[in-house]
Write a protein that holds these residues in place. Structure first.
Motif, PDB file in Angstrom:
ATOM      1  N   ARG A  98       0.966  -1.198  -0.114  1.00 47.38           N
ATOM      2  CA  ARG A  98       0.126   0.091  -0.107  1.00 47.38           C
ATOM      3  C   ARG A  98       1.018   1.413   0.021  1.00 47.38           C
ATOM      4  O   ARG A  98       0.499   2.208  -0.722  1.00 47.38           O
ATOM      5  CB  ARG A  98      -1.019  -0.008   1.307  1.00 47.38           C
ATOM      6  N   GLN A 101       2.133   1.645  -3.570  1.00 46.69           N
ATOM      7  CA  GLN A 101       1.384   2.157  -4.456  1.00 46.69           C
ATOM      8  C   GLN A 101       0.756   3.416  -4.073  1.00 46.69           C
ATOM      9  O   GLN A 101       0.839   4.171  -4.968  1.00 46.69           O
ATOM     10  CB  GLN A 101      -0.179   1.318  -4.132  1.00 46.69           C
ATOM     11  N   LEU A 106      -0.503   5.003  -7.700  1.00 47.01           N
ATOM     12  CA  LEU A 106      -1.561   3.796  -8.074  1.00 47.01           C
ATOM     13  C   LEU A 106      -2.641   3.631  -7.205  1.00 47.01           C
ATOM     14  O   LEU A 106      -2.599   4.187  -6.021  1.00 47.01           O
ATOM     15  CB  LEU A 106      -0.632   2.535  -8.047  1.00 47.01           C
ATOM     16  N   VAL A 108      -4.533   2.617  -4.226  1.00 50.73           N
ATOM     17  CA  VAL A 108      -4.143   1.819  -2.759  1.00 50.73           C
ATOM     18  C   VAL A 108      -5.192   0.871  -2.595  1.00 50.73           C
ATOM     19  O   VAL A 108      -5.900   1.116  -1.884  1.00 50.73           O
ATOM     20  CB  VAL A 108      -3.787   3.052  -2.016  1.00 50.73           C
ATOM     21  N   THR A 116       0.835  -2.815 -10.384  1.00 53.85           N
ATOM     22  CA  THR A 116       1.681  -3.002  -9.257  1.00 53.85           C
ATOM     23  C   THR A 116       2.915  -3.796  -9.742  1.00 53.85           C
ATOM     24  O   THR A 116       3.921  -3.400  -9.480  1.00 53.85           O
ATOM     25  CB  THR A 116       1.026  -3.406  -8.031  1.00 53.85           C
TER      26      THR A 116
END
Length: 131
Positions: A98, A101, A106, A108, A116
């Motif tokens: 997380r 990301q 990105l 999350v 990812t």
């Protein structure tokens, strides 16, 4: 372009120049098509992370060699991260995914899917993500 080529191929900074040129071309490829072949499924990250070249969708509760690969790539991608490569996608792996990301903008969600994986492959190879 001659100036860039001259900088890339001459002097003591040639390695830095080559890495910069590579980074620019990778970013250009992502901007143009969004489809970027991972360096042969990350070429197992230049012999850094050699668990598997399989890249299935993973999330908390997943286990196995692909999780070890994610854990290894997270360790090489991000500064000051050293999570156990135990193959168990638990709380620590979830929070690190997380964080990765979030750092890259990105979604999350803690899920390691194609986007990812793509970013992990890139950053594990280049390293130095500090967030």
């Amino acid at each position: 372009m001659k100036t860039l080529n001259a900088a890339v191929h001459s002097g003591p900074r040639s390695t830095v120049g080559r890495l910069l040129a590579l980074l620019i071309s990778v970013l250009a490829a992502l901007a143009v098509g969004g489809v970027l072949a991972t360096p042969a499924s990350a070429q197992l990250i230049s012999n850094k992370c050699t668990y598997t070249n399989s890249q299935p969708t993973l999330q908390r509760g997943s286990s196995g060699t692909a999780v070890r690969q994610v854990q290894c790539e997270l360790n090489y991608s991000m500064d000051n991260v050293e999570i156990a490569q135990d193959g168990s996608f638990g709380a620590t792996t979830d929070s690190t995914v997380r964080r990765f990301q979030r750092c890259l903008g990105l979604p999350v969600d803690g899920i390691v899917g194609p986007n990812t994986w793509r970013q992990l492959n890139l950053w594990a190879w280049t390293g130095g993500l500090n967030c």
